[in-house]
Motif scaffolding. Structure first.
Motif, PDB file in Angstrom:
ATOM      1  N   MET A   1       0.826  -1.208   0.000  1.00  0.00           N
ATOM      2  CA  MET A   1       0.000   0.000   0.000  1.00  0.00           C
ATOM      3  C   MET A   1       0.862   1.260   0.000  1.00  0.00           C
ATOM      4  O   MET A   1       0.552   2.257  -0.640  1.00  0.00           O
ATOM      5  CB  MET A   1      -0.924  -0.005   1.216  1.00  0.00           C
ATOM      6  N   LYS A   2       1.997   1.222   0.743  1.00  0.00           N
ATOM      7  CA  LYS A   2       2.866   2.390   0.807  1.00  0.00           C
ATOM      8  C   LYS A   2       3.453   2.719  -0.564  1.00  0.00           C
ATOM      9  O   LYS A   2       3.639   3.893  -0.898  1.00  0.00           O
ATOM     10  CB  LYS A   2       3.979   2.151   1.822  1.00  0.00           C
ATOM     11  N   PHE A   3       3.760   1.679  -1.364  1.00  0.00           N
ATOM     12  CA  PHE A   3       4.280   1.917  -2.696  1.00  0.00           C
ATOM     13  C   PHE A   3       3.241   2.644  -3.554  1.00  0.00           C
ATOM     14  O   PHE A   3       3.580   3.540  -4.330  1.00  0.00           O
ATOM     15  CB  PHE A   3       4.672   0.594  -3.362  1.00  0.00           C
ATOM     16  N   ILE A   4       1.980   2.257  -3.401  1.00  0.00           N
ATOM     17  CA  ILE A   4       0.903   2.889  -4.169  1.00  0.00           C
ATOM     18  C   ILE A   4       0.749   4.348  -3.761  1.00  0.00           C
ATOM     19  O   ILE A   4       0.642   5.243  -4.608  1.00  0.00           O
ATOM     20  CB  ILE A   4      -0.422   2.129  -3.965  1.00  0.00           C
ATOM     21  N   ILE A   5       0.747   4.592  -2.448  1.00  0.00           N
ATOM     22  CA  ILE A   5       0.631   5.966  -1.957  1.00  0.00           C
ATOM     23  C   ILE A   5       1.819   6.795  -2.435  1.00  0.00           C
ATOM     24  O   ILE A   5       1.667   7.927  -2.903  1.00  0.00           O
ATOM     25  CB  ILE A   5       0.534   5.992  -0.419  1.00  0.00           C
ATOM     26  N   GLY A   6       3.035   6.223  -2.330  1.00  0.00           N
ATOM     27  CA  GLY A   6       4.231   6.928  -2.778  1.00  0.00           C
ATOM     28  C   GLY A   6       4.194   7.261  -4.253  1.00  0.00           C
ATOM     29  O   GLY A   6       4.592   8.353  -4.672  1.00  0.00           O
ATOM     30  N   PHE A   7       3.693   6.314  -5.065  1.00  0.00           N
ATOM     31  CA  PHE A   7       3.596   6.539  -6.497  1.00  0.00           C
ATOM     32  C   PHE A   7       2.660   7.699  -6.809  1.00  0.00           C
ATOM     33  O   PHE A   7       3.000   8.592  -7.606  1.00  0.00           O
ATOM     34  CB  PHE A   7       3.111   5.275  -7.207  1.00  0.00           C
ATOM     35  N   CYS A  19      -4.309  13.790 -10.904  1.00  0.00           N
ATOM     36  CA  CYS A  19      -3.907  12.570 -10.203  1.00  0.00           C
ATOM     37  C   CYS A  19      -5.151  11.761  -9.846  1.00  0.00           C
ATOM     38  O   CYS A  19      -6.069  12.273  -9.197  1.00  0.00           O
ATOM     39  CB  CYS A  19      -3.140  12.937  -8.931  1.00  0.00           C
ATOM     40  N   PRO A  20      -5.213  10.492 -10.258  1.00  0.00           N
ATOM     41  CA  PRO A  20      -6.415   9.688 -10.003  1.00  0.00           C
ATOM     42  C   PRO A  20      -6.615   9.286  -8.544  1.00  0.00           C
ATOM     43  O   PRO A  20      -7.704   8.857  -8.162  1.00  0.00           O
ATOM     44  CB  PRO A  20      -6.187   8.439 -10.880  1.00  0.00           C
ATOM     45  N   TYR A  21      -5.575   9.403  -7.728  1.00  0.00           N
ATOM     46  CA  TYR A  21      -5.688   9.006  -6.316  1.00  0.00           C
ATOM     47  C   TYR A  21      -4.910  10.009  -5.477  1.00  0.00           C
ATOM     48  O   TYR A  21      -3.683   9.952  -5.394  1.00  0.00           O
ATOM     49  CB  TYR A  21      -5.137   7.595  -6.121  1.00  0.00           C
ATOM     50  N   LYS A  22      -5.618  10.949  -4.881  1.00  0.00           N
ATOM     51  CA  LYS A  22      -4.975  12.020  -4.129  1.00  0.00           C
ATOM     52  C   LYS A  22      -4.807  11.613  -2.672  1.00  0.00           C
ATOM     53  O   LYS A  22      -5.778  11.482  -1.927  1.00  0.00           O
ATOM     54  CB  LYS A  22      -5.794  13.306  -4.238  1.00  0.00           C
ATOM     55  N   ARG A  23      -3.555  11.426  -2.296  1.00  0.00           N
ATOM     56  CA  ARG A  23      -3.228  11.022  -0.930  1.00  0.00           C
ATOM     57  C   ARG A  23      -1.841  11.549  -0.592  1.00  0.00           C
ATOM     58  O   ARG A  23      -0.939  11.476  -1.421  1.00  0.00           O
ATOM     59  CB  ARG A  23      -3.277   9.495  -0.825  1.00  0.00           C
ATOM     60  N   TRP A  24      -1.677  12.109   0.602  1.00  0.00           N
ATOM     61  CA  TRP A  24      -0.379  12.638   0.997  1.00  0.00           C
ATOM     62  C   TRP A  24      -0.027  12.154   2.395  1.00  0.00           C
ATOM     63  O   TRP A  24      -0.857  12.188   3.308  1.00  0.00           O
ATOM     64  CB  TRP A  24      -0.367  14.158   0.966  1.00  0.00           C
ATOM     65  N   ASP A  25       1.198  11.706   2.557  1.00  0.00           N
ATOM     66  CA  ASP A  25       1.695  11.256   3.850  1.00  0.00           C
ATOM     67  C   ASP A  25       3.118  11.803   4.008  1.00  0.00           C
ATOM     68  O   ASP A  25       4.025  11.394   3.287  1.00  0.00           O
ATOM     69  CB  ASP A  25       1.694   9.723   3.913  1.00  0.00           C
ATOM     70  N   ASN A  26       3.302  12.722   4.952  1.00  0.00           N
ATOM     71  CA  ASN A  26       4.617  13.336   5.151  1.00  0.00           C
ATOM     72  C   ASN A  26       5.698  12.329   5.504  1.00  0.00           C
ATOM     73  O   ASN A  26       6.889  12.606   5.335  1.00  0.00           O
ATOM     74  CB  ASN A  26       4.539  14.398   6.252  1.00  0.00           C
ATOM     75  N   ASN A  27       5.302  11.177   5.992  1.00  0.00           N
ATOM     76  CA  ASN A  27       6.274  10.146   6.368  1.00  0.00           C
ATOM     77  C   ASN A  27       6.746   9.322   5.174  1.00  0.00           C
ATOM     78  O   ASN A  27       7.611   8.456   5.329  1.00  0.00           O
ATOM     79  CB  ASN A  27       5.663   9.218   7.422  1.00  0.00           C
ATOM     80  N   LEU A  28       6.172   9.576   4.004  1.00  0.00           N
ATOM     81  CA  LEU A  28       6.506   8.769   2.824  1.00  0.00           C
ATOM     82  C   LEU A  28       7.190   9.589   1.726  1.00  0.00           C
ATOM     83  O   LEU A  28       7.130   9.225   0.557  1.00  0.00           O
ATOM     84  CB  LEU A  28       5.233   8.112   2.262  1.00  0.00           C
ATOM     85  N   LYS A  29       7.870  10.664   2.101  1.00  0.00           N
ATOM     86  CA  LYS A  29       8.542  11.482   1.085  1.00  0.00           C
ATOM     87  C   LYS A  29       9.660  10.713   0.390  1.00  0.00           C
ATOM     88  O   LYS A  29       9.870  10.857  -0.820  1.00  0.00           O
ATOM     89  CB  LYS A  29       9.091  12.755   1.723  1.00  0.00           C
ATOM     90  N   ASN A  30      10.386   9.897   1.143  1.00  0.00           N
ATOM     91  CA  ASN A  30      11.432   9.091   0.504  1.00  0.00           C
ATOM     92  C   ASN A  30      10.830   8.038  -0.414  1.00  0.00           C
ATOM     93  O   ASN A  30      11.409   7.724  -1.466  1.00  0.00           O
ATOM     94  CB  ASN A  30      12.309   8.427   1.574  1.00  0.00           C
ATOM     95  N   MET A  31       9.685   7.500  -0.031  1.00  0.00           N
ATOM     96  CA  MET A  31       8.988   6.568  -0.906  1.00  0.00           C
ATOM     97  C   MET A  31       8.557   7.270  -2.187  1.00  0.00           C
ATOM     98  O   MET A  31       8.626   6.698  -3.286  1.00  0.00           O
ATOM     99  CB  MET A  31       7.775   5.986  -0.189  1.00  0.00           C
ATOM    100  N   MET A  32       8.113   8.508  -2.050  1.00  0.00           N
ATOM    101  CA  MET A  32       7.722   9.301  -3.222  1.00  0.00           C
ATOM    102  C   MET A  32       8.896   9.433  -4.188  1.00  0.00           C
ATOM    103  O   MET A  32       8.748   9.255  -5.400  1.00  0.00           O
ATOM    104  CB  MET A  32       7.247  10.682  -2.775  1.00  0.00           C
ATOM    105  N   LEU A  33      10.078   9.738  -3.639  1.00  0.00           N
ATOM    106  CA  LEU A  33      11.273   9.858  -4.479  1.00  0.00           C
ATOM    107  C   LEU A  33      11.636   8.525  -5.128  1.00  0.00           C
ATOM    108  O   LEU A  33      12.098   8.478  -6.272  1.00  0.00           O
ATOM    109  CB  LEU A  33      12.444  10.369  -3.642  1.00  0.00           C
ATOM    110  N   ALA A  34      11.414   7.448  -4.392  1.00  0.00           N
ATOM    111  CA  ALA A  34      11.726   6.119  -4.920  1.00  0.00           C
ATOM    112  C   ALA A  34      10.830   5.745  -6.095  1.00  0.00           C
ATOM    113  O   ALA A  34      11.189   4.897  -6.912  1.00  0.00           O
ATOM    114  CB  ALA A  34      11.588   5.069  -3.815  1.00  0.00           C
ATOM    115  N   MET A  35       9.665   6.392  -6.196  1.00  0.00           N
ATOM    116  CA  MET A  35       8.736   6.080  -7.270  1.00  0.00           C
ATOM    117  C   MET A  35       8.884   7.009  -8.472  1.00  0.00           C
ATOM    118  O   MET A  35       8.063   6.978  -9.389  1.00  0.00           O
ATOM    119  CB  MET A  35       7.297   6.146  -6.742  1.00  0.00           C
TER     120      MET A  35
END
Length: 255
Positions: A1-7, A19-35
């Motif tokens: 699920m975190k990969f999906i949110i990060g993407f 964006c088809p799925y609007k979700r933001w989590d400040n704890n997943l910024k590195n995951m965002m970069l990874a995607m």
């Protein structure tokens, strides 16, 4: 699920398309970069589809070039060009480090930014027009997918790896000791896409040359900018993306 949110965080942050799925989590910024390579896939697939339409319409090469170039900058809201211009203003000022970092944050546009942006667009226009006129691209060519994936992947990898400038938004995220798993995720995505492009594309040799050119030019340009600006930042990532995508297209035009 975190990969999906990060993407989808990466989609919402780095692509101007809805964006088809609007979700933001400040704890997943590195995951965002990874995607970021995943974001490159979206950009690349749409770029390929756009060229297929242009090819079907048999538009003149210069008009086709204009549309293709506008898309690659507009799809990210000209964000990466903004970073490219900011970095050039700061680096080419040749002032002390503290002043260069201040210029990097300055919202005013300087002469160096304007001049280098002009040459960036000229380079793109020359490369894209030559590529189209030589029929180097076709509707099944995967280089248009590969270039945005690798440029964003390498830039994201450097943000996840290199120490940020003090004012960078990534300072806090750099303290995350688990960043290595995100770097591995970036490498795996790039490896999968590059392998698919090489083996499924029309010219494996050309695709390998383009891949090496994008990776090398992105890495070298980011190293140069970091050395001159005292650390990594989002602007430097955009600087690397702009230079490496142009280098990849020039390589495609030449070979």
């Amino acid at each position: 699920m975190k990969f999906i949110i990060g993407f989808f965080m990466a989609w919402g942050n780095f692509i101007t398309l809805p964006c088809p799925y609007k979700r933001w989590d400040n704890n997943l910024k590195n995951m965002m970069l990874a995607m970021l390579p995943g974001v490159g896939v979206v950009v690349g697939v749409l770029w390929m589809a756009l060229y297929a339409v242009i090819d079907w319409l048999v538009l003149p090469p210069m008009i086709a070039s204009l549309i293709m170039i506008y898309y690659i900058f507009a799809v990210c809201g000209f964000m990466h060009m903004d970073g490219f211009m900011d970095c050039n203003d700061a680096i080419m000022s040749r002032r002390p480090l503290e002043d260069r970092q201040r210029i990097l944050k300055d919202s005013l546009v300087g002469a160096f930014a304007v001049v280098t942006a002009i040459f960036l667009i000229l380079g793109w226009f020359a490369a894209m027009t030559t590529t189209i006129e030589n029929n180097t691209l076709n509707t099944v060519d995967l280089n248009l997918l590969l270039i945005p994936v690798l440029s964003r992947g390498v830039s994201g990898f450097h943000v996840l790896t290199c120490k940020p400038i003090g004012h960078s938004q990534y300072v806090k995220d750099y303290e995350d000791k688990s960043r290595i798993k995100y770097r591995i995720a970036v490498i795996l995505q790039m490896a999968v896409i590059a392998t698919a492009a090489i083996f499924l594309g029309t010219d494996p040799t050309a695709t390998m040359i383009v891949a090496v050119t994008v990776i090398a030019s992105c890495s070298l340009s980011i190293f140069y900018a970091r050395k001159n600006l005292g650390g990594m930042s989002g602007d430097i990532a955009g600087y690397g993306i702009c230079i490496s995508e142009l280098a990849g297209m020039l390589a495609l035009a030449i070979i």
